[in-house]
Design a protein around this motif. Structure first.
Motif, PDB file in Angstrom:
ATOM      1  N   HIS A   1     -12.537  13.721   4.531  1.00  0.00           N
ATOM      2  CA  HIS A   1     -12.909  13.804   3.368  1.00  0.00           C
ATOM      3  C   HIS A   1     -11.888  12.861   2.483  1.00  0.00           C
ATOM      4  CE1 HIS A   1     -12.751  15.623  -0.918  1.00  0.00           C
ATOM      5  NE2 HIS A   1     -11.225  15.416  -0.927  1.00  0.00           N
ATOM      6  N   LEU A   2     -10.686  12.416   2.677  1.00  0.00           N
ATOM      7  CA  LEU A   2     -10.032  11.239   2.203  1.00  0.00           C
ATOM      8  C   LEU A   2     -10.866  10.123   2.556  1.00  0.00           C
ATOM      9  CD1 LEU A   2      -6.424  12.246   3.098  1.00  0.00           C
ATOM     10  CD2 LEU A   2      -7.672  12.263   0.782  1.00  0.00           C
ATOM     11  N   LEU A   3     -11.295   9.632   3.548  1.00  0.00           N
ATOM     12  CA  LEU A   3     -12.077   8.489   3.940  1.00  0.00           C
ATOM     13  C   LEU A   3     -13.078   8.359   3.061  1.00  0.00           C
ATOM     14  CD1 LEU A   3     -11.795   8.107   7.875  1.00  0.00           C
ATOM     15  CD2 LEU A   3     -10.725   6.687   6.038  1.00  0.00           C
ATOM     16  N   LEU A   4     -14.171   9.365   2.868  1.00  0.00           N
ATOM     17  CA  LEU A   4     -15.224   9.337   2.227  1.00  0.00           C
ATOM     18  C   LEU A   4     -15.107   9.042   0.578  1.00  0.00           C
ATOM     19  CD1 LEU A   4     -17.483  12.160   3.818  1.00  0.00           C
ATOM     20  CD2 LEU A   4     -17.952   9.944   3.928  1.00  0.00           C
ATOM     21  N   ALA A   5     -13.946   9.596   0.136  1.00  0.00           N
ATOM     22  CA  ALA A   5     -13.483   9.701  -1.172  1.00  0.00           C
ATOM     23  C   ALA A   5     -13.008   8.156  -1.602  1.00  0.00           C
ATOM     24  CB  ALA A   5     -12.387  10.733  -1.612  1.00  0.00           C
ATOM     25  N   ALA A   6     -12.370   7.641  -0.476  1.00  0.00           N
ATOM     26  CA  ALA A   6     -11.671   6.052  -0.657  1.00  0.00           C
ATOM     27  C   ALA A   6     -12.694   5.325  -0.803  1.00  0.00           C
ATOM     28  CB  ALA A   6     -10.791   6.087   0.641  1.00  0.00           C
TER      29      ALA A   6
ATOM     30  N   GLY B   1     -21.668  16.170  17.785  1.00  0.00           N
ATOM     31  CA  GLY B   1     -20.790  15.225  17.632  1.00  0.00           C
ATOM     32  C   GLY B   1     -19.762  15.164  18.736  1.00  0.00           C
ATOM     33  N   ALA B   2     -19.231  14.022  19.093  1.00  0.00           N
ATOM     34  CA  ALA B   2     -17.999  13.938  20.133  1.00  0.00           C
ATOM     35  C   ALA B   2     -16.816  14.428  19.388  1.00  0.00           C
ATOM     36  CB  ALA B   2     -17.805  12.768  20.715  1.00  0.00           C
ATOM     37  N   THR B   3     -16.849  14.181  18.212  1.00  0.00           N
ATOM     38  CA  THR B   3     -15.566  14.618  17.131  1.00  0.00           C
ATOM     39  C   THR B   3     -16.163  15.177  15.771  1.00  0.00           C
ATOM     40  OG1 THR B   3     -15.114  12.431  16.333  1.00  0.00           O
ATOM     41  CG2 THR B   3     -13.832  12.988  18.336  1.00  0.00           C
ATOM     42  N   LEU B   4     -15.313  15.892  15.326  1.00  0.00           N
ATOM     43  CA  LEU B   4     -15.674  15.979  13.739  1.00  0.00           C
ATOM     44  C   LEU B   4     -16.144  14.752  12.934  1.00  0.00           C
ATOM     45  CD1 LEU B   4     -15.753  17.917  11.449  1.00  0.00           C
ATOM     46  CD2 LEU B   4     -13.582  17.530  10.914  1.00  0.00           C
ATOM     47  N   LEU B   5     -15.177  13.809  13.342  1.00  0.00           N
ATOM     48  CA  LEU B   5     -15.481  12.401  12.605  1.00  0.00           C
ATOM     49  C   LEU B   5     -16.978  11.984  12.802  1.00  0.00           C
ATOM     50  CD1 LEU B   5     -12.118  10.677  12.180  1.00  0.00           C
ATOM     51  CD2 LEU B   5     -13.502  11.673  10.236  1.00  0.00           C
ATOM     52  N   ASP B   6     -17.112  11.652  14.160  1.00  0.00           N
ATOM     53  CA  ASP B   6     -18.489  11.503  14.601  1.00  0.00           C
ATOM     54  C   ASP B   6     -19.613  12.157  13.828  1.00  0.00           C
ATOM     55  OD1 ASP B   6     -17.470   9.379  16.126  1.00  0.00           O
ATOM     56  OD2 ASP B   6     -17.378  10.737  18.099  1.00  0.00           O
ATOM     57  N   ALA B   7     -19.492  13.511  14.000  1.00  0.00           N
ATOM     58  CA  ALA B   7     -20.649  14.224  13.247  1.00  0.00           C
ATOM     59  C   ALA B   7     -20.539  14.126  11.842  1.00  0.00           C
ATOM     60  CB  ALA B   7     -20.269  15.708  13.482  1.00  0.00           C
ATOM     61  N   VAL B   8     -19.539  13.924  11.011  1.00  0.00           N
ATOM     62  CA  VAL B   8     -19.719  13.788   9.735  1.00  0.00           C
ATOM     63  C   VAL B   8     -20.355  12.093   9.435  1.00  0.00           C
ATOM     64  CG1 VAL B   8     -18.308  13.274   7.646  1.00  0.00           C
ATOM     65  CG2 VAL B   8     -17.856  15.137   9.064  1.00  0.00           C
ATOM     66  N   ALA B   9     -19.807  11.370  10.410  1.00  0.00           N
ATOM     67  CA  ALA B   9     -20.525   9.826  10.016  1.00  0.00           C
ATOM     68  C   ALA B   9     -21.663   9.768  10.116  1.00  0.00           C
ATOM     69  CB  ALA B   9     -19.599   8.951  10.879  1.00  0.00           C
ATOM     70  N   ASP B  10     -22.401  10.461  11.371  1.00  0.00           N
ATOM     71  CA  ASP B  10     -23.925  10.413  11.669  1.00  0.00           C
ATOM     72  C   ASP B  10     -24.616  11.185  10.490  1.00  0.00           C
ATOM     73  OD1 ASP B  10     -23.187   9.062  14.209  1.00  0.00           O
ATOM     74  OD2 ASP B  10     -23.324  10.939  15.670  1.00  0.00           O
ATOM     75  N   THR B  11     -24.128  12.229   9.922  1.00  0.00           N
ATOM     76  CA  THR B  11     -24.800  12.946   8.919  1.00  0.00           C
ATOM     77  C   THR B  11     -24.989  12.127   7.712  1.00  0.00           C
ATOM     78  OG1 THR B  11     -24.153  15.027  10.205  1.00  0.00           O
ATOM     79  CG2 THR B  11     -24.906  15.300   7.912  1.00  0.00           C
TER      80      THR B  11
ATOM     81  N   PRO C   1      -6.209  18.104  -0.594  1.00  0.00           N
ATOM     82  CA  PRO C   1      -6.054  17.456   0.681  1.00  0.00           C
ATOM     83  C   PRO C   1      -4.637  17.161   1.054  1.00  0.00           C
ATOM     84  CG  PRO C   1      -6.790  16.024  -1.025  1.00  0.00           C
ATOM     85  CD  PRO C   1      -6.860  17.247  -1.512  1.00  0.00           C
ATOM     86  N   GLY C   2      -3.809  17.626   0.194  1.00  0.00           N
ATOM     87  CA  GLY C   2      -2.355  17.132   0.626  1.00  0.00           C
ATOM     88  C   GLY C   2      -1.663  18.649   1.352  1.00  0.00           C
ATOM     89  N   GLU C   3      -2.425  19.554   1.399  1.00  0.00           N
ATOM     90  CA  GLU C   3      -2.115  20.867   2.279  1.00  0.00           C
ATOM     91  C   GLU C   3      -2.622  20.455   3.506  1.00  0.00           C
ATOM     92  OE1 GLU C   3      -3.752  24.270   0.506  1.00  0.00           O
ATOM     93  OE2 GLU C   3      -2.646  23.862  -1.316  1.00  0.00           O
TER      94      GLU C   3
END
Length: 179
Positions: free
Chosen positions: A150-155, A102-112, A132-134
């Motif tokens: 993580h926060l986006l997926l949980a939301a 993925g171009a970025t981590l978010l891209d790799a997570v979203a594609d997966t 996630p607050g840390e």
């Protein structure tokens, strides 16, 4: 028993085993961790080698409130045929440890996440971040990026539970002015 690690202003790392009082400081944070773990009688596992350029390492977890153990039939096809670069893991719930492009981590997570939903009908809704607050670590493709994903997926998962669809979530993101 508590183990603690602290990055010092001079670039060294200090580790401490609170139970024994053992303390060590070294320029190599992994050496500090190894020695503190050894003092505590814990097995030390060195970090895996870096991923190739353009790839990202992350763990996806089905952290739904009704999530079952790994033997649940809804995970059968995913267990047998996980996405390329992912392997099933047990984190108390069904999880996949992945190294994906993925171009970025978010891209790799979203594609997966999209591939898993499309091919297996399962929506992975967490990266398994416990606190996630840390907010520490490297930028958008490191631990800080994992927290954001993580926060986006949980939301999204929780919005779905209260009857909130895609449009209000996108509207909220757009309202922030994010580019």
């Amino acid at each position: 028993m508590g183990l603690s690690f602290h990055r010092n202003p001079d670039g060294t790392t200090t580790g401490r085993n609170d139970s024994s009082g053992f303390t060590v400081t070294n320029a190599d944070p992994e050496e500090v961790k190894r020695r503190v773990y050894e003092d505590a009688g814990w097995e030390y596992h060195p970090p895996p080698p870096p991923v190739p350029p353009g790839h990202h390492r992350f763990t996806l977890v089905d952290d739904a409130f009704d999530a079952a153990d790994c033997d649940d039939p809804r995970y059968a096809s995913l267990q047998e045929n996980p996405p390329e670069g992912c392997r099933p893991a047990t984190w108390g719930r069904f999880a996949l440890k992945c190294e994906r492009p993925g171009a970025t981590l978010l891209d790799a997570v979203a594609d997966t996440v999209a591939e898993i939903r499309r091919e297996h009908g399962v929506v992975m809704n967490s990266l398994g971040v416990e606190k996630p607050g840390e907010w520490s670590g490297e930028g958008r493709d490191g631990y800080q990026g994992e927290i954001v994903a993580h926060l986006l997926l949980a939301a999204v998962y929780r919005a779905r539970l209260v009857g909130c669809g895609r449009r209000p979530l996108v509207r909220l993101l757009d309202a922030t002015g994010i580019q």
